[in-house]
Motif scaffolding. Structure first.
Motif, PDB file in Angstrom:
ATOM      1  N   GLY A 596       1.062  -1.094  -0.240  1.00  0.00           N
ATOM      2  CA  GLY A 596      -0.235   0.426   0.354  1.00  0.00           C
ATOM      3  C   GLY A 596       0.736   1.112  -0.125  1.00  0.00           C
ATOM      4  N   TYR A 597       0.381   2.509   0.242  1.00  0.00           N
ATOM      5  CA  TYR A 597       0.768   3.705   0.058  1.00  0.00           C
ATOM      6  C   TYR A 597       0.994   3.396   1.595  1.00  0.00           C
ATOM      7  CZ  TYR A 597      -2.103   4.669  -3.742  1.00  0.00           C
ATOM      8  OH  TYR A 597      -2.981   4.214  -5.374  1.00  0.00           O
ATOM      9  N   SER A 598       2.571   3.997   1.382  1.00  0.00           N
ATOM     10  CA  SER A 598       3.800   3.739   2.620  1.00  0.00           C
ATOM     11  C   SER A 598       3.250   5.117   3.575  1.00  0.00           C
ATOM     12  CB  SER A 598       4.820   3.165   2.585  1.00  0.00           C
ATOM     13  OG  SER A 598       4.983   4.130   1.026  1.00  0.00           O
ATOM     14  N   ASP A 602       6.892   9.903  10.433  1.00  0.00           N
ATOM     15  CA  ASP A 602       8.391  10.109  10.117  1.00  0.00           C
ATOM     16  C   ASP A 602       8.907  10.218   8.720  1.00  0.00           C
ATOM     17  OD1 ASP A 602       8.933   7.414  10.728  1.00  0.00           O
ATOM     18  OD2 ASP A 602      11.259   7.452   9.251  1.00  0.00           O
ATOM     19  N   ASN A 603       7.456   9.598   7.511  1.00  0.00           N
ATOM     20  CA  ASN A 603       7.439  10.075   6.351  1.00  0.00           C
ATOM     21  C   ASN A 603       6.927  11.058   6.356  1.00  0.00           C
ATOM     22  OD1 ASN A 603       6.455  10.470   3.788  1.00  0.00           O
ATOM     23  ND2 ASN A 603       5.174   7.739   3.681  1.00  0.00           N
ATOM     24  N   ALA A 606       9.367  14.441   5.974  1.00  0.00           N
ATOM     25  CA  ALA A 606      10.660  14.205   5.596  1.00  0.00           C
ATOM     26  C   ALA A 606       9.815  15.153   4.785  1.00  0.00           C
ATOM     27  CB  ALA A 606      10.724  12.833   4.527  1.00  0.00           C
ATOM     28  N   TRP A 607       9.033  15.802   4.237  1.00  0.00           N
ATOM     29  CA  TRP A 607       8.253  16.941   4.052  1.00  0.00           C
ATOM     30  C   TRP A 607       8.204  18.540   3.861  1.00  0.00           C
ATOM     31  CZ3 TRP A 607       7.747  15.111  -1.181  1.00  0.00           C
ATOM     32  CH2 TRP A 607       6.867  13.801  -1.232  1.00  0.00           C
ATOM     33  N   ARG A 613      18.297  20.723   2.855  1.00  0.00           N
ATOM     34  CA  ARG A 613      19.328  20.512   2.762  1.00  0.00           C
ATOM     35  C   ARG A 613      20.720  20.626   2.219  1.00  0.00           C
ATOM     36  NH1 ARG A 613      16.617  15.737   7.078  1.00  0.00           N
ATOM     37  NH2 ARG A 613      15.457  15.403   4.581  1.00  0.00           N
ATOM     38  N   LEU A 615      19.997  18.636  -0.506  1.00  0.00           N
ATOM     39  CA  LEU A 615      20.214  17.273  -1.729  1.00  0.00           C
ATOM     40  C   LEU A 615      20.243  17.579  -2.938  1.00  0.00           C
ATOM     41  CD1 LEU A 615      17.035  15.149   0.239  1.00  0.00           C
ATOM     42  CD2 LEU A 615      19.470  14.349   0.062  1.00  0.00           C
ATOM     43  N   SER A 616      19.356  18.855  -3.040  1.00  0.00           N
ATOM     44  CA  SER A 616      18.959  18.877  -4.905  1.00  0.00           C
ATOM     45  C   SER A 616      20.446  19.750  -5.184  1.00  0.00           C
ATOM     46  CB  SER A 616      18.188  20.083  -5.256  1.00  0.00           C
ATOM     47  OG  SER A 616      18.171  21.205  -4.165  1.00  0.00           O
ATOM     48  N   ARG A 617      21.142  19.110  -6.828  1.00  0.00           N
ATOM     49  CA  ARG A 617      22.266  19.670  -6.779  1.00  0.00           C
ATOM     50  C   ARG A 617      22.253  20.684  -8.594  1.00  0.00           C
ATOM     51  NH1 ARG A 617      25.681  14.541  -7.087  1.00  0.00           N
ATOM     52  NH2 ARG A 617      25.158  13.793  -4.874  1.00  0.00           N
ATOM     53  N   GLY A 618      20.660  20.432  -8.752  1.00  0.00           N
ATOM     54  CA  GLY A 618      20.726  21.744 -10.048  1.00  0.00           C
ATOM     55  C   GLY A 618      20.423  22.537  -9.998  1.00  0.00           C
TER      56      GLY A 618
END
Ligand code: FMN
Lengths: 618, 211
Positions: A596-598, A602-603, A606-607, A613, A615-618
């Motif tokens: 199912g939709y996890s 703590d999920n 994350a939003w 942080r 994470l993104s590089r572009g």
């Protein structure tokens, strides 16, 4: 040699066929040539195993042509026949006319009187249905443009025999007593009888035969059905002869009338072996009757005439083929298939001799010429195959293959009960053509009343699968309710039609295992789907939301189907089976928990990231 | 070719039998080495996506391509379902979710609307890059490099093979460039599509493999 028993004769002919045909096939020469050569070998100029009685045997064997045309008719629904009207009348008519006139002109050039020349021209304009169609069929070319054209011309020739028989006596050089050959009836009465019989065949075929077939089929005795099929063909042939028509033509009409009939495939399956044997016998007798004495006496005359005959016919046929816009490759095939004298020539020459149209000395030569031209046809076809066709290869050949696929149905459904019907209806709704076989006359009757096209027959029979088009089909759906029979059909189809994709209905798990071990990859357990649906209903009533219940069921299904495949390989060892199936059940529970939709607390965290942080590089 | 990038094309078209453009695109890339074409509607006709299998596929590739027709300014539904299920917390994002970090992400789309329609003054009011923002941000959150999109506009004007072919060739070249790492990113300016100026963007390929 003349008082040999029937058995000895049969033994000689059968032995010749059994020895010669496989060799000839192995050498890529086709069965027709094999039979002809075998005939030469056992004939008066070979081992002298058969002699004068060959004539009688040949008359008997000509019945093979009658059966051939019955089968051709069965393949040809009236609507398809109607579509062929132009080639039949146009090509056929022009072929007979042009060939007859050309040959007559040549004959006059060689010094024959015009009456004789015309008679010779007409008789030699006939081609051999047996050789032409059989050779094309054997190569699987019967449904190409060339095959259809050849068939159209041959059909016209069959019809043309009737007026030719009527015309010949008018060309006599002296009055002859025809001793009853050809009906001496009043022409009006004869016309009425002809119409009556043809109407009888059509009406009888449409309305009378169905209940008769049903009653006979209900006996479930195969040989009675076979007997009835033979009875039908022989009866029609007799009736046609009574009114002086070609029996082949009559059975052809009967075939066309029965082409829509649900017992068609069964009829095909029953008649085909007889046709094959009789045609083989016919070719054997043609081979045996070839007069090599004459060839040795006057080799150049005979060879010259054979070449002239074949090339005149070929020229006309090629011109026609091109005129009717056949591709070059098809035109050549069409030409070579029909560039020979026909079996009607034998009949017509003997008639013409009796009617004092042609002298015996002439017909003896011409009969030999016709026989040699028949011997030449398979050789010419091979030459065409090996050396001429490669030059015209490819692009349009592919399109032809497609054509075959659409004219026949790509799917055969064996068993049209509760299961097969749903499969079939779905395919039909998608405008997919299907061929349905069922074994119960009562069931077929019922389905017919609802407008279904269903054929009677046991899909466990090779000849029936063949007749239903298994060689051309792509899928075989085995949907019968007898598990053992289903396995039998699967094995049969795998052995003889390895190209067919098989879809099988499994009765239960055990049956599914057996099918898997037979190598069937597409298996549906007959109650599994609906049980699963009910499982979903139950979950929903217990308060599980619909989408989730649906997903649970899908996961379950996937898992169960994978397990089925696995267990099929280890069935037999009880301890192992039990251990493994426990493990699988456990796995499934785990899977359903995780599915199912996890979404978890703590999920969600994350939003909720305020700062990027990195994470993104572009 | 050993250090070639492996490319996963996640393809979504619910009615391929009616497609003009996408059908030709996938036909042109099906045989490329190191390119895996994954036809989602074919693999999951009832949307029952196998999450473990999809995650394994992602791990095994370096470049992820979403190829689809533009439907309601977004992707056909299955690709959304795919994102919702496959990009799990702990796998693609969030604590420990680094499986996709460092991979490249490309949107390859076809749109009925022409390019002029996708501007402030046009009927669609937003540029394609703006409309693709959810995909861009999804990729970035998962730590992927978001590439400028490959876009074919005005598909209703492309009805003949001859008109579609140049695009098809570019798409193939682009995937080959991504595979062989011959794309010069600095050649691209903000707001451009990867289709335009492909010659300028694609450097000389170390492996000469012409389409
Ligand atoms: C349900 C649906 C929604 C669509 N939404 C859009 C859209 O929002 N913007 C647009 O430019 N084209 C839209 N289109 C047009 C498709 O993008 C276009 O038909 C497709 O790209 C053509 O590619 P194909 O030939 O491979 O099917 C939509 C089409 C459909 C069927």
């Amino acid at each position: 040699m003349h008082d040999e028993s029937l058995f000895l004769q049969a033994f000689i002919y059968l032995a010749a066929a059994v020895v010669a045909v496989p060799i000839s096939n192995r050498l890529g020469l086709g069965s027709v040539l094999g039979y002809l050569i075998a005939g030469v070998v056992i004939g008066p100029f070979g081992l002298r195993l058969v002699g004068q009685e060959g004539e009688d045997v040949m008359h008997f064997a000509e019945f093979g042509v009658v059966m051939l045309l019955f089968l051709v008719g069965l393949e040809l629904q009236p609507s398809r026949l109607w579509r062929l009207r132009l080639p039949i009348l146009g090509m056929g008519g022009l072929q007979v006319l042009a060939t007859a006139l050309l040959i007559a002109a040549l004959a006059m050039g060689l010094g024959l009187a015009w009456t004789m020349a015309l008679a010779v021209g007409l008789i030699l304009s006939m081609s051999s249905t047996a050789i032409g169609l059989q050779s094309l069929d054997e190569k699987g070319l019967a449904k190409t443009d060339a095959g259809q054209s050849a068939f159209s011309v041959l059909l016209f020739q069959d019809i043309a025999v009737i007026p030719i028989l009527a015309l010949l006596p008018l060309l006599a050089y002296e009055k002859a007593d025809l001793g009853g050959h050809g009906p001496a009836l009043n022409p009006w009465l004869q016309a009425v009888m002809v119409l009556g019989i043809v109407a009888g065949i059509i009406v009888g075929g449409r309305y009378l035969m169905r209940p008769v077939f049903r009653i006979v089929a209900a006996t479930r005795l195969r040989e009675v059905f076979t007997a009835m099929a033979l009875l039908l063909v022989i009866g029609i042939a007799l009736a046609m002869q009574q009114v002086g028509l070609s029996p082949a033509l009559g059975t052809f009409v009967a075939g066309v009338v029965l082409a829509d009939n649900e017992y068609r495939h069964e009829l095909e399956g029953d008649i085909a072996p007889f046709k094959g044997l009789l045609l083989g016998l016919f070719f054997l007798t043609v081979g045996a009757s070839i007069d090599f004495g004459l060839l040795i006496e006057r080799p150049w005359l005979i060879l010259g005439l054979v070449v002239a005959l074949v090339f005149t016919k070929l020229g006309v046929l090629v011109a026609l083929g091109r005129g009717f816009r056949l591709a070059w490759s098809q035109t050549l095939l069409f030409g070579f298939a029909l560039a020979q004298g026909g079996e009607f020539a034998f009949v017509l020459f003997s008639f013409a001799t009796k009617a004092k149209v042609l002298p015996e000395s002439l017909t003896a030569v011409l009969v030999a010429v016709v026989a040699f031209s028949m011997l030449l046809t398979p050789l010419l076809l091979i030459a065409n195959d090996r050396w001429l066709q490669p030059r015209f290869a490819s692009p349009d050949e592919e399109r032809e293959a497609d054509g075959i696929d659409t004219s026949d149905s790509p799917v055969i459904i064996a068993g049209f009960g509760r299961f097969g019907q749903v499969v079939g209806r779905l395919l039909l709704a998608h405008r997919c053509r299907i061929t349905v076989l069922d074994h119960s006359p009562a069931q077929i009757d019922l389905l017919r009343r609802f407008g279904w096209t269903v054929f009677y027959g046991d899909a466990g029979r090779l000849d029936l699968l063949q007749a239903a088009g298994a060689a051309q089909a792509r899928l075989l759906v085995v949907a019968i309710d007898d598990p053992d029979k289903a396995l039998e059909i699967v094995a049969l189809a795998q052995k003889h039609f390895p190209h067919l994709a098989i879809l099988a209905r499994a009765q239960d798990r055990r049956h599914a295992y057996a099918l898997i071990r037979h190598g069937v990859s597409l298996i549906r357990r007959e109650t599994f789907g609906s049980a699963l649906e009910m499982g979903i209903d139950a979950l929903r009533l217990l308060g599980v939301r619909a989408h989730r219940a649906h997903r649970i069921a899908q996961t379950f299904r996937q898992h169960d189907e994978a397990a089925l495949q696995e267990m099929a390989t280890i069935e037999g060892d009880d301890a192992l089976v039990i251990a493994r199936s426990r493990q699988l059940t456990h796995d499934l529970e785990q899977l359903l928990q995780a599915d199912g939709y996890s979404i978890s607390a703590d999920n969600d965290q994350a939003w909720d990231v305020v700062a990027r942080r990195g994470l993104s590089r572009g | 070719m050993d250090n070639a990038n492996r490319i996963l094309v996640l393809f979504a078209h619910p009615a391929l039998h009616k497609s003009w453009v996408n059908r030709r695109l996938i036909r042109a890339i099906g045989d490329l080495e190191h390119v895996t074409l994954h036809d989602l509607y074919e693999a999951y006709p009832s949307f029952h996506i196998d999450v473990k299998r999809e995650q394994a596929l992602l791990l095994a590739h370096d470049v992820i391509v979403f190829q689809h027709p533009f439907y309601w300014y977004s992707s056909p539904a299955i690709l959304k379902e795919w994102q919702d299920l496959v990009l799990e917390h702990g796998f693609a994002y969030g604590a420990g979710g680094t499986a996709l970090a460092g991979k490249k992400f490309l949107s390859a789309i076809t749109t009925g609307g022409q390019q002029q329609a996708y501007s402030r003054s046009g009927a669609n009011r937003f540029a394609i890059r703006e409309l693709l923002a959810p995909f861009e941000q999804t990729a970035r959150l998962c730590g992927m490099d978001w590439l400028p999109p490959f876009v074919i506009h005005g598909t209703h004007l492309l009805r003949e093979a001859g008109q579609i072919d140049p695009y098809v060739r570019s798409y193939r070249l682009l995937l080959m460039g991504l595979r062989d790492d011959t794309v010069r990113w600095d050649g691209l300016s903000e707001g451009e599509y990867l289709y335009h100026n492909l010659e300028r963007v694609l450097g000389p390929s170390p492996v000469t493999d012409h389409a």
